[in-house]
Design a protein around this motif. Structure first.
Motif, PDB file in Angstrom:
ATOM      1  N   PHE A  74       6.850  -0.598   7.122  1.00 48.82           N
ATOM      2  CA  PHE A  74       6.627   0.748   6.611  1.00 48.82           C
ATOM      3  C   PHE A  74       7.976   1.307   6.201  1.00 48.82           C
ATOM      4  CE2 PHE A  74       3.360  -0.313   9.585  1.00 48.82           C
ATOM      5  CZ  PHE A  74       2.213   0.053   8.923  1.00 48.82           C
ATOM      6  N   ILE A 101       9.964   0.818   9.640  1.00 45.55           N
ATOM      7  CA  ILE A 101       9.284   0.476  10.875  1.00 45.55           C
ATOM      8  C   ILE A 101       8.508  -0.807  10.588  1.00 45.55           C
ATOM      9  CG2 ILE A 101       7.542   1.180  12.536  1.00 45.55           C
ATOM     10  CD1 ILE A 101       8.147   4.070  11.741  1.00 45.55           C
ATOM     11  N   ARG A 133       3.655  -5.767   9.178  1.00 46.40           N
ATOM     12  CA  ARG A 133       3.636  -4.660   8.222  1.00 46.40           C
ATOM     13  C   ARG A 133       4.943  -3.898   8.291  1.00 46.40           C
ATOM     14  NH1 ARG A 133      -2.195  -3.350   6.959  1.00 46.40           N
ATOM     15  NH2 ARG A 133      -3.306  -4.971   8.089  1.00 46.40           N
ATOM     16  N   PHE A 162       0.838  -1.187   0.000  1.00 49.73           N
ATOM     17  CA  PHE A 162       0.000   0.000   0.000  1.00 49.73           C
ATOM     18  C   PHE A 162       0.875   1.239   0.000  1.00 49.73           C
ATOM     19  CE2 PHE A 162      -1.989  -3.197   2.771  1.00 49.73           C
ATOM     20  CZ  PHE A 162      -3.006  -3.582   1.930  1.00 49.73           C
ATOM     21  N   MET A 166      10.248   4.079   4.852  1.00 55.18           N
ATOM     22  CA  MET A 166      10.233   5.529   4.755  1.00 55.18           C
ATOM     23  C   MET A 166      10.897   6.029   3.493  1.00 55.18           C
ATOM     24  SD  MET A 166      10.928   6.531   8.618  1.00 55.18           S
ATOM     25  CE  MET A 166      11.175   4.870   9.130  1.00 55.18           C
ATOM     26  N   ARG A 167      11.718   5.198   2.896  1.00 49.35           N
ATOM     27  CA  ARG A 167      12.413   5.685   1.707  1.00 49.35           C
ATOM     28  C   ARG A 167      11.475   5.778   0.514  1.00 49.35           C
ATOM     29  NH1 ARG A 167      16.901   1.274   1.703  1.00 49.35           N
ATOM     30  NH2 ARG A 167      14.977   0.152   2.138  1.00 49.35           N
ATOM     31  N   ILE A 168      10.621   4.778   0.389  1.00 47.68           N
ATOM     32  CA  ILE A 168       9.755   4.778  -0.787  1.00 47.68           C
ATOM     33  C   ILE A 168       8.319   5.083  -0.431  1.00 47.68           C
ATOM     34  CG2 ILE A 168      11.178   3.227  -2.150  1.00 47.68           C
ATOM     35  CD1 ILE A 168       9.348   0.966  -1.241  1.00 47.68           C
ATOM     36  N   GLY A 169       8.053   5.220   0.839  1.00 49.10           N
ATOM     37  CA  GLY A 169       6.692   5.562   1.223  1.00 49.10           C
ATOM     38  C   GLY A 169       5.710   4.453   0.924  1.00 49.10           C
ATOM     39  N   ARG A 170       6.120   3.226   1.226  1.00 47.84           N
ATOM     40  CA  ARG A 170       5.219   2.106   0.975  1.00 47.84           C
ATOM     41  C   ARG A 170       5.008   1.314   2.249  1.00 47.84           C
ATOM     42  NH1 ARG A 170       2.307   2.142  -3.297  1.00 47.84           N
ATOM     43  NH2 ARG A 170       2.379  -0.084  -3.729  1.00 47.84           N
ATOM     44  N   GLU A 171       3.868   0.703   2.277  1.00 49.60           N
ATOM     45  CA  GLU A 171       3.588  -0.213   3.381  1.00 49.60           C
ATOM     46  C   GLU A 171       3.486  -1.616   2.806  1.00 49.60           C
ATOM     47  OE1 GLU A 171      -0.176   0.429   5.210  1.00 49.60           O
ATOM     48  OE2 GLU A 171      -0.236  -1.611   5.991  1.00 49.60           O
ATOM     49  N   MET A 172       4.312  -2.517   3.312  1.00 46.92           N
ATOM     50  CA  MET A 172       4.239  -3.904   2.871  1.00 46.92           C
ATOM     51  C   MET A 172       3.563  -4.710   3.975  1.00 46.92           C
ATOM     52  SD  MET A 172       6.930  -3.106   0.719  1.00 46.92           S
ATOM     53  CE  MET A 172       8.465  -3.399   1.557  1.00 46.92           C
ATOM     54  N   SER A 173       2.471  -5.323   3.632  1.00 48.29           N
ATOM     55  CA  SER A 173       1.763  -6.091   4.641  1.00 48.29           C
ATOM     56  C   SER A 173       1.901  -7.564   4.320  1.00 48.29           C
ATOM     57  CB  SER A 173       0.302  -5.670   4.649  1.00 48.29           C
ATOM     58  OG  SER A 173      -0.469  -6.655   5.262  1.00 48.29           O
ATOM     59  N   ILE A 184       0.513   5.460  12.837  1.00 50.19           N
ATOM     60  CA  ILE A 184       0.269   4.457  11.795  1.00 50.19           C
ATOM     61  C   ILE A 184      -0.871   3.584  12.291  1.00 50.19           C
ATOM     62  CG2 ILE A 184       1.253   2.546  10.516  1.00 50.19           C
ATOM     63  CD1 ILE A 184       4.008   3.786  11.124  1.00 50.19           C
ATOM     64  N   THR A 188      15.681   2.349   8.098  1.00 50.44           N
ATOM     65  CA  THR A 188      14.754   3.042   7.210  1.00 50.44           C
ATOM     66  C   THR A 188      13.325   2.558   7.335  1.00 50.44           C
ATOM     67  OG1 THR A 188      15.201   1.424   5.493  1.00 50.44           O
ATOM     68  CG2 THR A 188      16.545   3.414   5.497  1.00 50.44           C
ATOM     69  N   TRP A 235       2.003   4.478   1.683  1.00 55.03           N
ATOM     70  CA  TRP A 235       2.093   4.962   3.059  1.00 55.03           C
ATOM     71  C   TRP A 235       2.919   6.222   3.059  1.00 55.03           C
ATOM     72  CZ3 TRP A 235       6.556   4.868   6.428  1.00 55.03           C
ATOM     73  CH2 TRP A 235       6.272   5.326   7.716  1.00 55.03           C
TER      74      TRP A 235
END
Lengths: 944, 300
Positions: B172, B160, B170, A643, B174-181, B143, B158, A645
């Motif tokens: 998170f 969380i 999950r 997603f 910060m470098r690419i602004g993505r959340e991997m779940s 979050i 980089t 974020w």
């Protein structure tokens, strides 16, 4: 003496007292009784016990000192004499505190040393002393039989204490026990036992104690008999609990914490049953039933109330070494030993003694003599060996009997017996005693021939087995016996072994037996079956054959024959490779057996050879249902999703990272107030409803239809409701419906405009983002100002959402179910939530309830608000006077509603916040803007 | 069993002092000290190698669930049942700051590498990032994409990473602004990252530890044998990444081989639930804490 006193009759002599003293006393009494106390502080007078004024003004001598406000004594002030001469040096005089005390102070000081007056001192030394003095005094006056002074010790009349007097008045007579005789005989016996156990030393010698015990033995025989004899009867009760600790007499470490007494007792008793320590349920005793699971020892503050979170999830643990540190008794064990010893010693009845030497002596038997030829090893006489021994010498050769049938029978039987053992012969002999045909078993016709035949057969068999079985000889025989025994006992032979014997029979010869046998005895038998089903090398029949052979040998357990004779054509490395393959395949097959329903393995048999790694993983595969589940779940899990974020710029800064969104559009600007974000929340209530529906799949169809429609209809949220709950104080006044709905309408417009704007921005942002990431972005829905388009939009959106919602929620449900099954406690949160769930039965109740209860209430509310909104829309344009009344009514109703809901919210706020599962359902309507964000994100996902 | 011989299975010290359950035991950055916290609302600083209690920190209003020390050993943070994150000064024992905002108990807390922020994982389904540099007590970031209680949090340089009862781990970035779940399908109790940073170990409540590849989200290995069904029990990797350690609810501690998931060693560490295991960053030394109120130091 007043005149009123003349009416009374006085007894005794009146106390004569001085007039002025009396008056002073009166004054003092009056002061004490509080007359003066009512006066203000500065008017109150401090007096001494005589009623004299204690303090005086500065001009009248200051505070009272010494004698009548003078410094001196009655005789006047006299300085302390001090003389010191050269001869008599004055020593350093020691001053005592009494030098500086007034008389009343001295009295006070004396009062501190309290002591019972002789009248009340029942047991004390003073009483004895007093009486002794008394007697001494009387001695002089009294004429005595014994001339001269009598020793004090002999004649010591004890003065009666007040306690004794009281008892006498209550009907007690001397020499009787105070207790009720009838009721307490049992208790007394107990006490006596304890006493005996405790004071064992005294008993060993013939001391008064044992006398006591003897007399008491009598009392148990006839209680009425001892009435007058005994005064030692009133055995102190405290003997019941003999003192075994090292605390001071009368000191009770558990005085203020009786809960621990119970704990200690249980621990003591547990110690007796060695090693077993049972978890103590001290919470009951500590806090009562209310606070079932509070962690012991950690109370919460007085101002806090017990909550679910205070439950002790680790309840049941024993906190042993913490708290109440009381000294353990170091001397106890020895004490114990002594007790046990003596109690054993004194097991005999009182009055009896244990005999020093007894007539009884244990009779001893000598161990049986072992015969010289005994071998301390049991030898199982196998049927074969049993037979072979007697038949070592070959019976003479005999011509076969004339009867051909008989000959055949004899031959067949001999073969059979040679195979099955002598046992069979005996059995059949017994069985066929009357049968003429089997006469040859006895000394009948053809017996000799039979004996010869049998011997021949046996020889033959021996040779054969020697040829074939150089490793193990007996199994064949054993196997056969097992089978025959089974058949004799009427057992149904195993399917498998039958089959194998068939095959082996068809292939002929007894050569097959060893393999079969080992097959039956090693676990692999089923693998045979599996191998039948699973043919991993279908396309290469030769290889398949080799594989089967390999399987057979693998599970045979004995020596492994080399297959080199068969596969000469293969190179060494190829063979090794093939062997590895076989191993892997065999393992796979075995594993496949574990979950038989997973037939996929059999469908693609070669596959599991390809991925060699698979076989090594999961070495500890469990052969049960969970294994299957795991297998299945591992197929679907882990599932990765990605997603968007957005880390906050500050976060990136703190992590020393460049903000990936730097220069990009900021996230959808925060709503002007919390209200806006709430109003256009997607209907998450819907979601939970479906969860509950899917819990009752039977009712689902009937219920769902109308509801879906309702949902489509109700797109707008009741604005007022949210406002009532969430709007700030400053907005409260404009919120009131009476002050102006025009204003409200205006506001409404504003809000709509703002949210649409937000939406547009968000849409823009999403689109740009989507392009960036290479996603397909659905074409923009043309937005218009106002409410209607949004309504439409959400209408159109509600359909696909439904399905996805359902899917989502199913998984959610599954999770729930799983969670329930595993009955999480999880650091108390889970249980909490579960409890909460249980607490709110409305959400858990049946589908009918649900639809009629919650949802219909919801619907009603929504409908109402809808209606109202419609009204308002009209009103904003047209004149509202006609509706005004109506509106007002509704307004008041809704206000009531609001109040209710806000109250509800207030009361349940905590719950909602904790209650994470049902939170979605119950509080999403009141949810905060964070939730809104979440839902927006969800929407985003769906769109993606 | 040469592998087992390398493992810290001998008890070196028992750290006694906590009254009631000890909920977490953590080494500091260099492994010379240990912080423990528990039901008795205290945090205790120990020298685990000598078995000495150095200091007791009291301020929490309810049980303390997690604690973490900065890399320079000057500060530490703690969290617990009182819904607050405390930011402490180690030497003075004073609370520098309290971060309020969680709407429920806080389960785990971690500093980032530069100790500039604290990330806390809460019962309120959120991860919150708190700023230690400024005087703001508002969270830097919230979050809240988790669907259920967040049980554990791990930080990299980089990223969380949070593990939640909703079954997801999950990440998170910060470098690419993505959340991997990464959905594991089972409630995640505790997560821990391998020392090479490539894998994440997730302790799930189906009595299974799962090793995930962080880049692909692939399930690499599954470790079973212990019991973890209802309590928060920790898991971690040894400092060499050779073994996986997990505490069990029956008081045992398990060592698995990382690669082939065999139980290399298991032994009874405590009488009751093992709440936390922590491995020394350099030496072969391990801390375990338990509901029985003790913390034990294990060495080779």
């Amino acid at each position: 003496m007043g005149s009123d006193e003349e009416d009374f009759v006085f007894h005794g002599t009146p106390i004569e007292r001085e007039e002025e003293i009396a008056s002073r006393k009166k004054k003092a009494v009056a002061g004490a009784s509080g007359n003066l106390r009512t006066l203000p502080a500065w008017k109150q007078e401090v007096t001494d016990e005589e009623g004299r004024r204690r303090f005086h003004g500065a001009f009248t001598g200051g505070y009272s000192a010494g004698y009548y406000n003078t410094v001196g004594s009655k005789e006047g002030w006299a300085p302390q004499s001090f003389t010191s001469s050269r001869k008599n040096r004055a020593g350093a005089r020691k001053q005592s505190i009494s030098d500086f005390l007034d008389e009343d102070e001295k009295a006070d000081m004396e009062g501190k040393s309290l002591s019972a007056s002789s009248q009340f001192d029942t047991f004390g030394f003073t009483a004895a002393e007093h009486s002794r003095k008394q007697a001494e005094k009387e001695q002089h006056e009294r004429p005595s039989a014994i001339p001269g002074p009598v020793p004090d010790e002999l004649v010591a009349p004890v003065s009666e204490s007040i306690g004794v007097k009281l008892l006498l008045k209550m009907g007690w007579r001397r020499g009787h026990s105070i207790k009720d005789v009838r009721a307490s005989s049992d208790a007394r016996r107990e006490a006596r036992k304890a006493f005996l156990a405790f004071s064992t030393d005294e008993i060993t010698k013939e001391t008064p104690d044992s006398l006591v015990s003897e007399t008491e033995a009598e009392t148990s025989l006839g209680p009425q008999f001892n009435e007058d004899i005994k005064n030692s009867e009133s055995t102190p009760v405290y003997v019941l609990n003999p003192k075994q600790d090292l605390h001071g007499l009368g000191y009770d470490p558990f005085k203020h914490a009786p809960e621990f007494r119970e704990k200690k007792r249980s621990r003591l008793s547990a110690n007796k049953e060695v090693g077993f320590r049972k978890p103590l349920s001290m919470k009951e005793s500590l806090f009562g039933p209310k606070s079932g699971k509070i962690a012991p020892g950690f109370g919460i503050g007085a101002l806090e109330e017990l909550d679910v979170e205070d439950e002790d999830v680790y309840a049941g643990y024993d906190f042993d070494q913490t708290y109440v540190i009381e000294d353990e008794q170091p001397a106890r064990p020895s004490n114990d030993n002594r007790l046990r010893l003596t109690s054993k010693e004194h097991d005999v009845l009182p009055g009896f003694g244990a005999a020093k030497n007894s007539d009884y002596s244990m009779e001893r038997f000598n161990p049986p003599k072992i015969p010289k030829d005994f071998v301390a090893r049991h030898k199982f006489s196998g049927p074969l060996e049993a037979e072979t021994k007697p038949t070592v010498s070959a019976p003479p050769e005999v011509p076969p009997p004339a009867d051909n049938n008989l000959k055949l029978l004899i031959e067949g039987f001999a073969t059979f017996v040679s195979r099955c053992g002598k046992l069979y012969e005996d059995l059949s002999r017994e069985k066929n005693q009357s049968n003429q045909l089997f006469d040859f078993l006895r000394e009948g016709n053809g017996h000799d021939y039979y004996a010869r035949r049998l011997w021949e057969e046996q020889q033959k068999r021996k040779d054969q087995s020697k040829l074939t079985l150089d490793v193990k000889l007996s199994p064949t025989v054993q196997k056969m016996t097992a089978e025959t025994r089974g058949s004799l006992l009427g057992e149904k032979p195993l399917q498998r072994s039958l089959k194998e014997t068939d095959t082996s029979a068809s292939s002929g010869g007894s050569f097959q037996f060893p393999t079969n046998l080992s097959d039956t005895f090693t676990k692999s038998a089923s693998s045979q079956e599996a191998a039948d089903a699973v043919k991993p090398f279908k396309d290469d029949p030769a290889k398949q054959e080799r594989f089967e052979q390999f399987l057979k040998e693998k599970y045979k357990g004995g020596l492994r024959t080399t297959d080199s004779n068969r596969v000469n054509s293969m190179s060494e490395s190829a063979r090794a490779q093939e062997r590895l393959d076989f191993e892997a395949a065999a393992e796979a097959i075995e594993k496949g057996k574990a979950y038989k329903e997973v037939r996929r393995a059999t469908e693609q048999p070669i596959d599991f050879l390809a991925g060699g790694l698979q076989f090594t993983s999961g070495g500890t595969e469990q052969i049960n249902d969970t294994g299957v589940v795991d297998m299945k779940s591992s197929k679907t899990y882990p599932k990765r999703e990605e997603f968007q974020w957005r880390p906050s710029p500050l976060l990136c800064k703190r992590f020393d990272l460049p903000d990936p969104f730097m220069g990009k559009l900021p996230p959808a600007p925060r709503a002007r107030n919390k209200m806006d974000s709430l109003i256009f929340l997607p209907d998450t209530v819907k979601a939970t409803r479906q969860v509950s529906e899917s819990q009752e799949p039977k009712k689902e169809t009937s219920i769902e239809e109308p509801e879906v429609e309702v949902e489509v209809e109700n797109v707008e949220r009741p604005v007022d409701l949210y406002k009532a709950i969430f709007s700030d104080d400053s907005e409260d006044d404009e919120d009131q419906p009476i002050t102006g709905k025009i204003q409200e309408g205006q506001e409404k417009k504003n809000e709509a405009a703002a949210t649409t704007l937000n939406r547009l921005i968000a849409g823009d942002f999403l689109e740009s983002l989507g392009k960036e990431l290479g996603f397909e972005v659905p074409s923009d829905v043309p937005y218009q100002e106002g409410i209607k388009p949004i309504e439409e939009e959400s209408k159109s959106r509600s359909k696909p959402e439904d399905s996805s919602d359902k899917r989502l929620d199913r998984s959610g449900l599954k999770e729930k179910v799983e969670e329930k099954r595993s009955s999480l406690i999880l650091g108390s949160e889970e249980e909490k939530s579960r409890k909460k769930r249980e607490k709110s039965p409305r959400k858990r109740s049946g589908g009918n309830d649900l639809s009629s209860g919650e949802s219909s209430g919801d619907e009603r509310r929504r409908k109402r608000s809808n209606r109202k909104d419609r009204h308002r829309n009209n009103n904003s344009e047209s004149d509202s006077s006609s509706d005004y009344h109506n509106q007002d009514k509704q307004g008041s109703r809704s206000r009531r509603k609001r109040r209710e809901s806000s109250r509800e919210k207030r009361s349940s706020h905590k719950k909602h916040s904790k209650h994470h599962r049902t939170k979605k359902s119950s509080s999403s309507r009141y949810s905060s803007d964070e939730e809104q964000k979440e839902s927006r994100q969800e929407k985003k996902r769906r769109r993606d | 069993m040469s592998a087992a011989a390398e493992l810290p299975t001998k008890e070196a010290h028992i750290l006694k002092g906590h009254e009631g359950a000890v909920l977490a035991a953590r080494f500091n950055g260099d492994g010379n000290y240990a912080l423990t916290c528990g039901k008795d609302r205290t945090i205790r600083l120990w020298n685990p190698h000598r078995g000495i209690l150095i200091k007791t920190y009291k301020s929490h209003g309810r049980e303390v669930r997690d604690v973490h020390v900065t890399s320079d050993n000057a500060k530490f943070c703690s969290c617990g049942g009182d819904r607050q994150v405390y930011y402490w000064d180690v030497s003075t024992g004073r609370v520098i700051r309290k971060f309020r905002g969680h709407d429920g108990e806080v389960n785990a807390v971690k500093f980032n590498d530069s100790s500039s922020v604290v990330v806390s994982a809460g019962f309120d389904r959120s991860l919150r990032v708190w700023d230690c540099r400024s005087h703001s007590v508002e969270p830097v970031q919230i979050i809240d994409t988790f669907l259920d209680t967040v049980m554990s949090v791990v930080l990299t340089k980089t990223e969380i990473i949070g593990g939640s009862v909703d079954g997801t781990v999950r990440t998170f970035d910060m470098r690419i602004g993505r959340e991997m779940s990464d959905n594991l399908g089972q409630p995640v109790n505790c997560i821990s990252i391998s020392n090479d940073g490539n894998c994440v170990l997730a302790g799930c409540l189906d009595s299974t530890l799962r090793l995930l590849d962080r880049t692909t989200g692939e399930l690499l290995q599954v470790y079973r044998g212990h019991i973890s069904k209802s309590f928060k029990t920790d898991c971690c990797l040894t400092n060499s990444d050779a073994h996986v350690i997990g505490g069990s609810e029956d008081g045992l501690v398990f060592f698995w081989d990382l690669v082939d998931a065999k139980v290399v060693s298991k032994f009874r560490a405590h009488d009751l639930v093992v709440t936390s295991v922590s491995y020394h960053p350099k030496e072969d030394c391990m801390l375990t804490s338990s509901v029985d109120g003790t913390v034990r130091v294990w060495k080779k």
